[in-house]
Design a protein around this motif. Structure first.
Motif, PDB file in Angstrom:
ATOM      1  N   TYR A  13       5.906  -2.242  -2.415  1.00 13.57           N
ATOM      2  CA  TYR A  13       5.203  -1.698  -1.257  1.00 13.57           C
ATOM      3  C   TYR A  13       3.728  -1.550  -1.608  1.00 13.57           C
ATOM      4  O   TYR A  13       3.359  -1.418  -2.790  1.00 13.57           O
ATOM      5  N   PRO A  14       2.813  -1.607  -0.624  1.00 12.60           N
ATOM      6  CA  PRO A  14       1.376  -1.508  -0.910  1.00 12.60           C
ATOM      7  C   PRO A  14       0.974  -0.081  -1.237  1.00 12.60           C
ATOM      8  O   PRO A  14       1.503   0.875  -0.667  1.00 12.60           O
ATOM      9  N   ASN A  15      -0.010   0.032  -2.142  1.00 11.68           N
ATOM     10  CA  ASN A  15      -0.538   1.364  -2.435  1.00 11.68           C
ATOM     11  C   ASN A  15      -1.513   1.779  -1.342  1.00 11.68           C
ATOM     12  O   ASN A  15      -1.757   1.047  -0.382  1.00 11.68           O
ATOM     13  N   GLN A  16      -2.096   2.953  -1.486  1.00  9.70           N
ATOM     14  CA  GLN A  16      -2.968   3.473  -0.439  1.00  9.70           C
ATOM     15  C   GLN A  16      -4.231   2.644  -0.283  1.00  9.70           C
ATOM     16  O   GLN A  16      -4.792   2.568   0.810  1.00  9.70           O
ATOM     17  N   LEU A  70      -2.692  -3.369  -4.261  1.00 10.18           N
ATOM     18  CA  LEU A  70      -1.692  -3.512  -5.306  1.00 10.18           C
ATOM     19  C   LEU A  70      -0.310  -3.294  -4.718  1.00 10.18           C
ATOM     20  O   LEU A  70      -0.113  -2.432  -3.859  1.00 10.18           O
ATOM     21  N   CYS A  71       0.651  -4.078  -5.176  1.00  7.91           N
ATOM     22  CA  CYS A  71       2.044  -3.902  -4.785  1.00  7.91           C
ATOM     23  C   CYS A  71       2.756  -3.088  -5.867  1.00  7.91           C
ATOM     24  O   CYS A  71       2.727  -3.460  -7.038  1.00  7.91           O
ATOM     25  N   GLU A 126       8.188   3.006   0.923  1.00 10.96           N
ATOM     26  CA  GLU A 126       7.949   3.063  -0.505  1.00 10.96           C
ATOM     27  C   GLU A 126       9.229   3.062  -1.329  1.00 10.96           C
ATOM     28  O   GLU A 126       9.153   3.070  -2.553  1.00 10.96           O
ATOM     29  N   LYS A 127      10.391   3.104  -0.678  1.00  9.55           N
ATOM     30  CA  LYS A 127      11.637   3.199  -1.423  1.00  9.55           C
ATOM     31  C   LYS A 127      12.674   2.269  -0.811  1.00  9.55           C
ATOM     32  O   LYS A 127      12.603   1.919   0.362  1.00  9.55           O
ATOM     33  N   ILE A 128      13.620   1.901  -1.640  1.00 10.67           N
ATOM     34  CA  ILE A 128      14.755   1.098  -1.195  1.00 10.67           C
ATOM     35  C   ILE A 128      15.981   2.002  -1.211  1.00 10.67           C
ATOM     36  O   ILE A 128      16.285   2.621  -2.237  1.00 10.67           O
ATOM     37  N   VAL A 129      16.653   2.084  -0.088  1.00 10.72           N
ATOM     38  CA  VAL A 129      17.814   2.961   0.032  1.00 10.72           C
ATOM     39  C   VAL A 129      19.060   2.159  -0.307  1.00 10.72           C
ATOM     40  O   VAL A 129      19.366   1.159   0.351  1.00 10.72           O
ATOM     41  N   ASP A 178      -7.169 -13.525   4.231  1.00  9.59           N
ATOM     42  CA  ASP A 178      -6.201 -12.714   4.959  1.00  9.59           C
ATOM     43  C   ASP A 178      -5.394 -11.906   3.956  1.00  9.59           C
ATOM     44  O   ASP A 178      -5.296 -12.244   2.776  1.00  9.59           O
ATOM     45  N   CYS A 179      -4.822 -10.822   4.449  1.00  8.82           N
ATOM     46  CA  CYS A 179      -3.941 -10.005   3.612  1.00  8.82           C
ATOM     47  C   CYS A 179      -2.521 -10.572   3.696  1.00  8.82           C
ATOM     48  O   CYS A 179      -2.193 -11.339   4.595  1.00  8.82           O
ATOM     49  N   PHE A 180      -1.676 -10.174   2.764  1.00 12.98           N
ATOM     50  CA  PHE A 180      -0.328 -10.707   2.734  1.00 12.98           C
ATOM     51  C   PHE A 180       0.658  -9.583   2.462  1.00 12.98           C
ATOM     52  O   PHE A 180       0.314  -8.520   1.935  1.00 12.98           O
ATOM     53  N   GLN A 181       1.889  -9.836   2.829  1.00 14.93           N
ATOM     54  CA  GLN A 181       2.955  -8.864   2.646  1.00 14.93           C
ATOM     55  C   GLN A 181       3.369  -8.816   1.178  1.00 14.93           C
ATOM     56  O   GLN A 181       3.388  -9.821   0.486  1.00 14.93           O
TER      57      GLN A 181
END
Length: 876
Positions: free
Chosen positions: A582-585, A589-590, A751-754, A573-576
């Protein structure tokens, strides 16, 4: 010919019982067994005792439809087992340190792959030499002390049925049978390491090369019951599980051919590249038969990696000497770790086909190995090549006869020494005991075999090769395994190359060692090391999805869901990703998320800051103009002090925009909303006060109006002060209870943290905005009602437009604010502040500045006088 060996102890000169036959000792009672058959011709020869082999007159070449194994056919590799026993006994008898004055001998029996022949041989151990009468034996001319049995498990199992009843010591040099631990297992000693050890090795080997899709060919049910479940639990599944055809003395060639072709078709039509083969010594003959028939019929041969268990060894029938062994090239197998005794190869080289006392096999072996005949008759001369007696064993390929000691021969060699050392320990103890009692040494030969167990169980010695031989508490040999790579050559020879080790007595992370670079793989493989999987890998970025109706290692590969990744192949399974990644395209990769905020380094921040400063400057400029022209009628109209207060509030409103740009800090977050809310409330309250003053001033012009007392600076100041106090109270409660604080917004952008300010309490935030909206609504309503009052400098019209713009902006602000994400939330609020503030500035003050600067003639006292000479305002 499949053998099991009876080791016999002989004391010279032999002591024969003089008691009449009726008084000869009877052994322990045994259930009466039916005598199934009579043995055929008996070939005898002697070394220090006699070697027995039962034969029948059947010629395989002349009668191919009969039994596969002719009794006259001696498998050359099994002959090495006999020679290993001869070599060991020869060394023991020549060694004066072991069993001095006692000669060791042995008998050899052929099992014929039959339980009946095995039972017969066991009964003969407890019978006289001339008659088969179980439990009745006279004299000491035949005194067996132990049995060395093998290499097949069924031989040992049948043998245990009788011998365990007598507590007879039994040493097996091949596959250990499945026995009852309490009633039979205690009498068995394994000259081969335990099954469980190489079972772990098979698992480690498969996992090392990631072979999760394998085929299995097995011989014993133990392998299916004990090993396959462990492999399955470790993520390995099976393309097929097939059983070897049974090979017995009654096996016929046509039956074996049919079963063999069926098994060959299953193997070659299957997709697994790695095949685990669990068999015994005769299994190699069956494998060779499969491939020979397939080659004869032109069937395709797919390259496979054969993984063979330790009990399998190379052996063949004479008719197989010219058959190809290419299928073995690149195979991997487990073999008991051995060190060949010094002098064994020299001993083999010394063998010669001359009549020698004790070796009745050498002539048969020589004829079959070198494909020649010893007979001198004219018929034999014309039918084949005659043996010259000058043939050399080292000249034949390894597929015919091996000059190096095999694992089974090594087991026999060690078994003979183990018995010799155990007997030596037992007799040494007995001699000391008898000497004290004054009894004769002749009574030593009357010892019972079961008395040997205590000495065998505790035996520990170094053989002539320097290897330690000892048993564990369950009678298993304490030893490890070598991992062997088979390399074949066109001349039908082969070599076993050691490419790894398996030491079960080391820690789990060190017990398995393999040298990949030394392995020679099968020919025609597309990739090395080969892949043996049900389907291709699920690469990073994908997850496994089960295929209905297929084994668990057959699956589809589906892309990871949005927001998840898989960074390894074959993920279930995939994971967060962590919150700050954030995941790449490719979803494999995180990536570390960038922390963003509305800064002065980006165009939007620069633009908003520039506009803020520009309007601040304009506001100051307007204030300067009004102060410079403070005595003119247009400035003095509508309460000059409120005008200054409004301009100062607007100036501060434009400047408070700068609090919203840049990195949020604790103090900035506390001041940002409260400062803006308070300043803007003062500005709107000033507008409200100006509007109310206009209305009250007009009402005060009516005759007998009591409103004249209300018109003045005190009322305007009271309105502004009250509104400011209320807003200040709301802000104070907000800061005291749920103050704003710096916060990281993880959800707005993937992709960003505000980095922004958390308002703490949304209720208090909207309360501040709500109070400003309330003031704006009241100001708009009052100004709208006063817009048509007959006054030249009536500001109500301009206030109406400014409040309309103000209310529109802040009504649109709420849905826009709630629907915007990231740093643009701050930009929306800044935009609302700038628009509403600039609306007030432009709608209220720009027309007056126009008159002051460009139309000064309109800024005259006479403009304050109506046609009816009505005075709107009193002296300022």
């Amino acid at each position: 010919m499949e053998l099991f060996v009876i080791l016999v102890l002989v004391l010279f000169p032999p002591i024969v019982c003089k008691i009449p036959a009726t008084n000869c000792p009877i052994t322990d009672p045994l259930p009466i067994l039916h005598k199934y058959y009579q043995p055929g011709d008996l070939i005898t020869a002697g070394i220090t005792s006699q070697i027995y082999i039962f034969t029948k007159a059947i010629n395989f070449k002349e009668r191919p439809s009969q039994k596969l194994f002719d009794d006259h056919i001696l498998m050359s590799h099994n002959y090495q087992h006999i020679l290993a026993l001869v070599f060991a006994v020869k060394e023991i008898n020549e060694n004066t340190q072991i069993l001095p004055n006692i000669t060791v001998g042995f008998n050899i029996y052929n099992s014929h792959f039959s339980a009946q022949w095995t039972y017969l041989a066991c009964l003969e151990l407890f019978s006289g030499k001339r008659k088969l009468i179980p439990n009745y034996k006279c004299g000491f001319e035949f005194h067996p002390v132990a049995v060395i049995a093998g290499p097949n498990a069924n031989i040992c199992h049948h043998m245990a049925t009788i011998l365990c009843t007598y507590k007879f010591p039994q040493l097996t040099y091949g596959t250990a049978p499945v026995l009852d631990v309490k009633t039979q297992g205690v009498f068995f000693y394994q000259m081969f390491p335990k099954h469980a050890h190489y079972d772990k090795g098979i698992l480690q080997l498969l996992l090392h090369f990631r072979w999760t899709w394998i085929g299995v060919i097995y011989l014993g049910e133990r392998f299916v019951q004990n090993v396959l479940p462990v492999l399955s639990q470790s993520g390995i599944c099976f393309g097929f599980i097939e059983r070897f055809p049974d090979l017995t003395s009654s096996s016929f060639v046509p039956e074996l051919v049919v079963k063999g072709i069926e098994l060959y078709n299953v193997v070659m039509n299957s997709s697994p590249t790695a095949l685990v083969v669990e068999g015994e010594i005769q299994s190699m003959m069956i494998l060779r038969m499969f491939f020979n028939f397939a080659e004869f019929e032109g069937r395709p041969v797919k390259p496979k990696v054969w993984i063979m268990t330790a009990q399998m060894d190379f052996t063949s029938l004479p008719l197989q000497r010219d058959w190809s062994i290419d299928f073995l090239h690149g195979a991997l197998s487990f073999a008991m770790h051995l060190s060949e005794p010094d002098g064994f190869q020299k001993f083999l080289q010394s063998r010669a086909p001359v009549p020698e006392r004790g070796d009745g096999f050498v002539r048969i072996f020589w004829e079959q190995t070198f494909n020649c005949l010893f007979s001198t008759s004219e018929e034999d001369k014309s039918s084949g090549q005659l043996c010259t007696r000058e043939e050399k064993l080292e000249s034949v390929p390894a597929s015919v006869f091996e000059m190096h000691m095999t694992g089974h021969s090594y087991g026999i060699y060690n078994a003979a020494y183990a018995l010799a050392y155990a007997l030596d320990s037992m007799y040494s103890l007995k001699i000391r005991h008898r000497t004290k009692l004054g009894r004769g040494r002749s009574m030593l030969l009357n010892q019972k075999p079961w008395q040997l167990h205590r000495f065998l169980r505790n035996i520990s010695f170094n053989n002539s090769a320097g290897e330690l031989v000892s048993f564990d508490e369950h009678g298993g040999l304490v030893a490890g395994f070598d991992i062997i790579n088979w390399v074949t050559f066109p001349n039908l020879s082969f070599v076993r190359v050691k490419v790894g080790t398996l030491d079960p007595f080391l820690s789990p992370d060190k017990m398995f060692t393999i040298w990949d670079e030394d392995i020679v793989w099968p020919s025609n493989l597309k990739q090395v090391p080969p892949i043996s999987r049900c389907n291709d890998h699920c690469y990073p970025g994908y997850r496994k999805a089960k295929k209905e109706g297929k084994p668990f290692c057959c699956y589809d590969c589906l892309p990871c869901q949005e927001g998840k990744i898989s960074d390894q192949a074959d993920r279930d399974d995939c994971f967060q990703c962590p919150e700050d990644h954030y995941p790449n395209q490719s979803h494999d990769l995180c990536i570390l998320r960038e922390i963003i905020f509305l800064s002065y380094d980006e165009p939007l921040g620069i633009s908003l800051a520039t506009i803020s400063l520009l309007f601040s400057f304009i506001t100051v400029l307007v204030l300067v103009i009004f102060v410079k022209h403070q005595d003119t009628p247009i400035v003095k109209a509508n309460n000059r002090n409120l005008t200054y207060l409004l301009l100062i509030s607007l100036f501060l409103s434009f400047l408070c925009v700068l609090l919203f740009i840049g990195p949020p800090e604790a103090v900035i977050c506390l001041l940002r909303q409260t400062t803006f809310g308070f300043i803007f409330s003062v500005a709107v309250a000033s507008v409200l006060a100006k509007t109310i003053v206009v209305v009250l001033a007009f009402m005060a012009t009516k005759p007998a109006s009591r409103m004249k007392k209300c018109v003045g600076t005190r009322l305007a100041n009271s309105i502004v002060l009250s509104c400011a106090l209320i807003q200040a109270t709301i802000c104070s409660v907000w800061v005291a209870t749920f103050p704003p604080f710096p916060d990281l917004d993880m959800l707005s952008e993937e992709e960003k943290i505000v980095l922004g300010c958390n308002e703490g309490s949304p209720i208090m935030f909207y309360s501040v905005l709500g109070f400003m909206g309330f003031l704006g609504t009241v100001s708009f309503t009052v100004a709208f009602l006063a817009r048509k009052l007959p006054e030249t400098f009536n500001e109500a019209k301009f206030i109406t437009f400014s409040m309309l713009l103000f209310c529109s902006v802040w009504l649109l602000f709420i849905p826009t604010y709630l629907s915007t994400r990231g740093k643009y939330v701050v930009a929306v609020e800044i935009f609302s502040i700038l628009v509403s503030s600039s609306g007030l500035l432009s709608c209220i003050f720009f027309p007056k500045c126009y008159i002051i600067l460009l139309r000064p003639e309109l800024n005259h006292k006479k403009q304050l006088i109506r046609k009816k000479n009505l005075k709107v305002f009193g002296p300022m």
